[in-house]
Motif scaffolding. Sequence first.
Motif, PDB file in Angstrom:
ATOM      1  N   TYR A 147       0.837  -1.192   0.000  1.00 41.26           N
ATOM      2  CA  TYR A 147       0.000   0.000   0.000  1.00 41.26           C
ATOM      3  C   TYR A 147       0.880   1.255   0.000  1.00 41.26           C
ATOM      4  O   TYR A 147       1.857   1.333   0.752  1.00 41.26           O
ATOM      5  CB  TYR A 147      -0.909   0.015   1.239  1.00 41.26           C
ATOM      6  N   ASP A 148       0.552   2.188  -0.889  1.00 37.51           N
ATOM      7  CA  ASP A 148       1.117   3.538  -0.834  1.00 37.51           C
ATOM      8  C   ASP A 148       2.600   3.613  -1.184  1.00 37.51           C
ATOM      9  O   ASP A 148       3.350   4.374  -0.556  1.00 37.51           O
ATOM     10  CB  ASP A 148       0.879   4.131   0.560  1.00 37.51           C
ATOM     11  N   ARG A 188       4.394  -1.503   3.360  1.00 36.11           N
ATOM     12  CA  ARG A 188       3.980  -0.109   3.239  1.00 36.11           C
ATOM     13  C   ARG A 188       5.169   0.801   3.540  1.00 36.11           C
ATOM     14  O   ARG A 188       5.766   0.710   4.609  1.00 36.11           O
ATOM     15  CB  ARG A 188       2.845   0.231   4.211  1.00 36.11           C
ATOM     16  N   GLU A 199      -8.853  -1.416  -4.664  1.00 36.67           N
ATOM     17  CA  GLU A 199      -8.267  -0.244  -4.014  1.00 36.67           C
ATOM     18  C   GLU A 199      -7.884  -0.608  -2.571  1.00 36.67           C
ATOM     19  O   GLU A 199      -8.755  -0.890  -1.752  1.00 36.67           O
ATOM     20  CB  GLU A 199      -9.243   0.932  -4.022  1.00 36.67           C
ATOM     21  N   SER A 258      -6.469   0.228   1.168  1.00 33.49           N
ATOM     22  CA  SER A 258      -6.549   1.383   2.056  1.00 33.49           C
ATOM     23  C   SER A 258      -5.539   1.266   3.192  1.00 33.49           C
ATOM     24  O   SER A 258      -4.975   0.195   3.439  1.00 33.49           O
ATOM     25  CB  SER A 258      -7.962   1.500   2.652  1.00 33.49           C
ATOM     26  N   ALA A 259      -5.347   2.375   3.907  1.00 31.66           N
ATOM     27  CA  ALA A 259      -4.488   2.365   5.089  1.00 31.66           C
ATOM     28  C   ALA A 259      -5.051   1.412   6.136  1.00 31.66           C
ATOM     29  O   ALA A 259      -4.313   0.753   6.863  1.00 31.66           O
ATOM     30  CB  ALA A 259      -4.361   3.777   5.659  1.00 31.66           C
ATOM     31  N   GLY A 260      -6.378   1.335   6.200  1.00 33.02           N
ATOM     32  CA  GLY A 260      -7.012   0.414   7.152  1.00 33.02           C
ATOM     33  C   GLY A 260      -6.671  -1.034   6.867  1.00 33.02           C
ATOM     34  O   GLY A 260      -6.526  -1.838   7.806  1.00 33.02           O
ATOM     35  N   ASP A 261      -6.533  -1.395   5.591  1.00 30.30           N
ATOM     36  CA  ASP A 261      -6.133  -2.764   5.251  1.00 30.30           C
ATOM     37  C   ASP A 261      -4.762  -3.081   5.836  1.00 30.30           C
ATOM     38  O   ASP A 261      -4.542  -4.174   6.378  1.00 30.30           O
ATOM     39  CB  ASP A 261      -6.095  -2.943   3.722  1.00 30.30           C
TER      40      ASP A 261
END
Length: 431
Positions: free
Chosen positions: A210-211, A272, A258, A260-263
Amino acid sequence: MKEKKFSAGQKWGIVVAVLIIVVYFAHGVYERKNAPRPLRVGFFVGSPYNVPQSDAYAVLDEAIKRYADETGTAVTYVSGIRKDDYGEWLAERFVEGDEPDVFFLTADDLNLYAGIGALKELDNFIEQDAAVTVDDYYSASINSCVYGKNIVALPFESVPTLMFVNKTLLKNEGIAMPSNDWTWADFLAVCRQVTRDADGDGALDQFGCYDFSWQAAAVTNGVALFDDDGQSANFSGAGLNETILFLRELKNIRHGHEISAGDFDRGRVAFRPFSFAEYRAYKPYPWRIKKYAAFHWDCVKLPRGPHGKNISELDTLMVGMSARTDKEDEAWKFMKKLCNDKEIQKLITEKSQGLPVRRDVALNLDFSDEIMNPQIVTEVLNDAVPRPKFARYEQTMLYADREVKRIIAAEDYSVGALNHLQKEITALLQH
């Protein structure tokens, strides 16, 4: 009522008394006007890296105490200014001509104030002070303080970006912890392996990363997007093309889902990129439990591209001097106390989530983590690159970020898209 008469002697005594009182108060006003003004410092409460910090003033207060004991000079600052309000507060002080003599600066602040000539150039101070040399600092840290060809600040603390790794997820998949010299190919292979429907409901619910920003990926492939003075750009070279292809491949692994940060927070994502401040803040108990209770984690360097290194861009908190200060000598001495004093730099490792910018202090950090040992920290700081610094940088990057993200997300891609972007960025820089 009978008017009271004063003798000549009494009248003279009253005149003398009045004169004494007038002189006394006039002297007091003169003393107040001419009393030594304390050195004023601009600072904000809270971490510049958006992580928990128990005592934002601990390092500053200790530096002030030691400086006052050594020099007899008082130092003051306005407490309670939040990080989000600091930029506006500082700008107002400059407009009113009442700015601090010394003030802390983020990279964006430095671009702004150096660009309008509000920062004192420090090259002469450094050249004439045997106690300070640029070699005391990591090159990326001190280079963060250069605007044009001049040093306009001193580095206080630095924070690189590292790759957070969900060790629990990798262990469940039978995958070893990555090494600190891993490549994009190694990274993509793990992402493909872990991305799957873990609970068997027919939908993807476990992911690779992520990100991972295109800017961070470009740095790891040796791409310098701008020259030092911001007069030309490099968006059409082979390095950025490879970066785009890498990120499009990473995007395709998740098949349109998509993330998310929550994932990531819930333990569903293997990797990450995060700042080292995040690592330091959330590694110990109790913050680790509050933030990432679902899995065990650690961090390594970012994976490197085919033409790059395992490096990242460096975020540096700096200290500058107002170009209008009438307390140059005191300001310089206090800046040295903050940024060059070994004991104050050591205190950063205890009271802040940043890393000391002095090489000799960072080399002796005491980390108990098997992977993030002092040698790795030193390598990260040695190899990191500073953010570009020129007047139009933020404006140009806002446009570039939007366009590169659009290119990565597009169904079709060709090098022509980057050639077109190169022309647009060049026009922005030369406008």
